[in-house]
Design an enzyme around this catalytic site. Structure first.
Site, PDB file in Angstrom:
ATOM      1  N   GLU A 156      -8.966  -1.655   0.688  1.00 54.08           N
ATOM      2  CA  GLU A 156     -10.137  -1.498  -0.423  1.00 54.08           C
ATOM      3  C   GLU A 156     -11.147  -2.129   0.301  1.00 54.08           C
ATOM      4  O   GLU A 156     -12.516  -2.314  -0.105  1.00 54.08           O
ATOM      5  CB  GLU A 156      -9.661  -3.028  -0.964  1.00 54.08           C
ATOM      6  CG  GLU A 156      -8.507  -2.944  -2.274  1.00 54.08           C
ATOM      7  CD  GLU A 156      -8.640  -3.843  -3.324  1.00 54.08           C
ATOM      8  OE1 GLU A 156      -9.203  -5.096  -2.839  1.00 54.08           O
ATOM      9  OE2 GLU A 156      -7.484  -3.663  -4.144  1.00 54.08           O
ATOM     10  N   GLU A 316      -1.350  -0.773  -5.252  1.00 55.99           N
ATOM     11  CA  GLU A 316      -1.443  -1.718  -6.183  1.00 55.99           C
ATOM     12  C   GLU A 316      -1.003  -2.389  -7.280  1.00 55.99           C
ATOM     13  O   GLU A 316      -1.985  -1.599  -7.949  1.00 55.99           O
ATOM     14  CB  GLU A 316      -2.747  -3.145  -5.292  1.00 55.99           C
ATOM     15  CG  GLU A 316      -2.132  -2.986  -3.410  1.00 55.99           C
ATOM     16  CD  GLU A 316      -3.207  -3.984  -3.218  1.00 55.99           C
ATOM     17  OE1 GLU A 316      -4.021  -4.968  -3.794  1.00 55.99           O
ATOM     18  OE2 GLU A 316      -3.578  -3.983  -1.903  1.00 55.99           O
TER      19      GLU A 316
END
Ligand code: GAL
Length: 661
Positions: A156, A316
């Protein structure tokens, strides 16, 4: 837009299923139980080594791969593939201590110390070298490991740093973009407030300063930040590819909510193509105006756009609550199944979670997991098993694609520009507005892409530009309309150019295309509404606008009493312009004749079709409503193996995936 079918789907059998797996938090005896439960649940892919730098490289020049070797071997024996991360998202404390200049500095000049995660400056040479070394060592060691399915670079990406190293890197980037100081001064409009630079050393990141900072600087800083992180990602990806040229490389992006930290479309160009894979993370917003199914659809549709026709994967999501949401939301029974299936319906080549087993310690000890603190004898784990069983029955869907008739335009640079300081209204926020339009189309039963305004739009029946504040040129939109498309433009669009300078003659870049002149902006205070003479109401924003060469469809009844909705035919298509933000969007869609993908489908029955090039097609049906709903197709439900007819009712909360006859 059709997805391109390619062979490079994650190198696992069938659709991918699993989550982040952090065995370093557990003793060896738990690992065996993990693999047993993974097999029971149908897990075939886990992301390992995401935050394990401290274990592999516990001190300068000390390398220890024993534990990772054991984990990889165990997964291989268990028939589970690894999405092997490079662990570079979080350097350990020794690294920050040895290289203090790699700690990030915020806008106030405060150094962010180690003790949490992601404490790095993307511009620090020592960090840049360290991540390439790490990626190289891992690739050399695991390129041929039987468990390896794909590579996961960083995690991320979003970190920003405003230190002196960042300032140097920013200056170099600006020199490439604007050439000399004259170019920079012109682009940033530095004659305003006596900001003219006479030497590059005077140019600074947007550190805290005395008053409203220069918005052009702020916009360039966002571009620079995105490019710098992309460079970091690419440096690792290239290092891996040297030693392991045949496995997909990915990183988990966050295009899904309100997290516009990167220019994800620009990133998309580097995470698609041979041996790249687009991956996305999605955590729902509990207190949002938009419901969860609509949020899920937005995330999935935005991710599909990034993949530009190639494969992509939901990397995710949460089975239940998220630690950082303070636990005040919990998914209801079945939500997890519906959300995961919606992602697959919309093109994801599987569904992954954060994380496999709930952590007993650390900041995320109360984050939900596939194996919760309550253990495997739990509703959550039973649903995990159920979804695993569904995915096995959906193997033949892999590689099929989704085609949308409509698109909402999303341009990250425009999102940033609309958020620069000094705007006339604090409430004209692009991302929530795009999500609102996308959700309204979802409720109407229209699968809608999120497309960049510069992409080929010719395949769409409808293109919606609810808020396209920054637009340099209308050329691509004009070509779309003249070619026969219907373009609908929302207010406060086309206003500034790439440098955030207001175009001459409003609404700037769109004035000629829409045939409308905007004389004045009239922002509307929060909570107030303006009435239009066709019964529609507007809020947040209005304009004093005049038709130059456009038909007036509706006008403001209240102040400013001028035309509010315009329509113009152009070439083979038409363009609509709204000078206010409609409170309700359905009346507009009615007027435009926007029909559902599956006519007559009941409300809140989500229906999406995936199709193979050879014609095999699957209708994914998810009933988010309160009543049984017939799904208007015939074939076989792959989830049950039972025949399906257009009269078969789908129970509330239930799902079906019908292979069409
Ligand atoms: C993601 C992150 C994971 C974990 C998760 C919790 O943003 O990649 O490492 O922190 O959030 O929701």
């Amino acid at each position: 837009m059709a997805q391109r079918n390619t062979d490079i789907v994650p190198t696992v059998d069938g659709l991918a299923y699993g989550g982040d797996y952090n065995p370093e938090q557990w003793g060896r005896e738990v690992w065996d139980e993990d693999v047993r439960l993974m097999r029971k649940a149908g897990v075939n892919l886990v992301s390992v080594n995401i935050f394990a730098w401290a274990g592999i490289n516990p001190a300068p020049d000390v390398w220890d791969f024993e534990r990772l070797d054991a984990v990889m071997d165990l997964l291989a024996e268990g028939g589970i593939k690894a999405d092997l991360a490079t662990s570079t998202a979080s350097p350990p404390p020794w690294f920050s201590q040895a290289h203090p200049e790699t700690l990030p500095v915020n806008a106030e000049g405060v150094v962010l110390n180690s003790g949490a995660r992601a404490e790095y400056c993307p511009h620090a040479p020592a960090f840049q070298a360290a991540v390439v070394e790490m990626a190289t060592r891992l690739a050399e060691r695991y390129a041929d490991h039987p468990a390896l399915a794909m590579w996961h670079v960083g995690n991320e990406y979003y970190r920003s740093c405003l230190c002196d190293l960042a300032a140097d890197a920013f200056r170099a980037w600006l020199q490439e973009r604007h050439g000399d100081l004259d170019g920079l001064n012109a682009a940033w409009g530095t004659t305003f407030w006596s900001q003219t630079y006479s030497d590059w050393s005077q140019v600074l990141p947007p550190r805290i300063c005395a008053e409203t900072p220069n918005p052009s600087l702020v916009l360039d800083w966002r571009r620079f930040g995105s490019d710098a992180l992309l460079r970091l990602f690419r440096s690792e990806a290239e290092a891996i590819a040297k030693h392991c040229p045949d496995k997909p490389i990915t990183t988990n992006l966050m295009v899904t909510g309100n997290f516009a930290h990167l220019d994800y479309h620009r990133w998309g160009e580097h995470v698609t193509g041979p041996n790249r894979l687009v991956a996305t993370d999605h955590y729902l917003l509990p207190d949002d105006e938009i419901g969860w199914p609509e949020q899920v659809a937005f995330g999935a549709d935005a991710s599909r756009g990034l993949a530009a026709g190639g494969p992509w994967l939901l990397m995710e999501q949460s089975t239940n609550s998220s630690a950082w949401r303070r636990g005040y939301f919990a998914k209801r029974p079945g939500d997890q199944l519906r959300h995961s299936l919606s992602y697959v319906a919309r093109g994801s080549e599987g569904a992954m979670f954060f994380q496999w087993r709930a952590s007993r310690y650390g900041a995320e000890r109360y984050h939900s997991a596939m194996v919760p603190h309550g253990g495997a004898d739990s509703r959550v784990f039973r649903e995990v098993e159920q979804f695993g069983a569904w995915l096995r029955r959906l193997t033949e869907v892999k590689g099929s694609t989704v085609v949308s008739r409509a698109a909402v335009l999303l341009d990250f640079q425009s999102v940033w520009a609309a958020n620069t300081p000094g705007q006339p209204s604090a409430d004209m926020d692009t991302y929530p507005e795009l999500r609102r339009w996308h959700a309204a189309l979802w409720r109407r039963g229209v699968t809608t892409d999120l497309a960049n305004p510069e992409w080929d739009l010719s395949g769409y029946e409808y293109v919606f530009a609810p808020h396209l504040y920054l637009l340099d040129s209308d050329a691509n939109l004009r070509a779309y309309v003249e070619g026969g498309g219907t373009l609908v433009v929302g207010p406060y669009s086309g206003i500034v150019d790439r440098n955030d300078h207001v175009h001459e003659g409003l609404p700037g870049a769109l004035r000629d295309l829409i045939g409308v002149r905007v004389e004045e902006f009239v922002p509307i205070p929060k909570g107030d509404k303006v009435a239009l003479d066709d019964g529609i109401e507007g809020e947040t924003w209005s304009e004093v606008a005049h038709a130059i060469d456009a038909e007036v469809v509706a006008s403001f009844e209240d102040y400013p009493h001028t035309p509010a909705v315009f329509r113009r035919e152009r070439g083979r298509g038409e363009v609509w312009y709204l000078s206010t933000r409609p409170v309700a969007l359905d009346p507009l869609f009615e007027r435009l004749g926007v029909a559902a993908d599956f006519p007559d489908a009941p409300e809140r029955l989500e229906l999406v079709r995936r199709r193979h090039e050879d014609g095999r097609a699957y209708v994914f049906a998810i009933n988010h409503g309160e009543a049984p709903a017939p799904v208007p197709v015939a074939g076989t439900d792959l989830l049950t193996g039972e025949p399906w007819t257009p009269a078969t009712p789908l129970d509330p909360g239930s799902c079906a995936v019908i292979r069409e006859a």
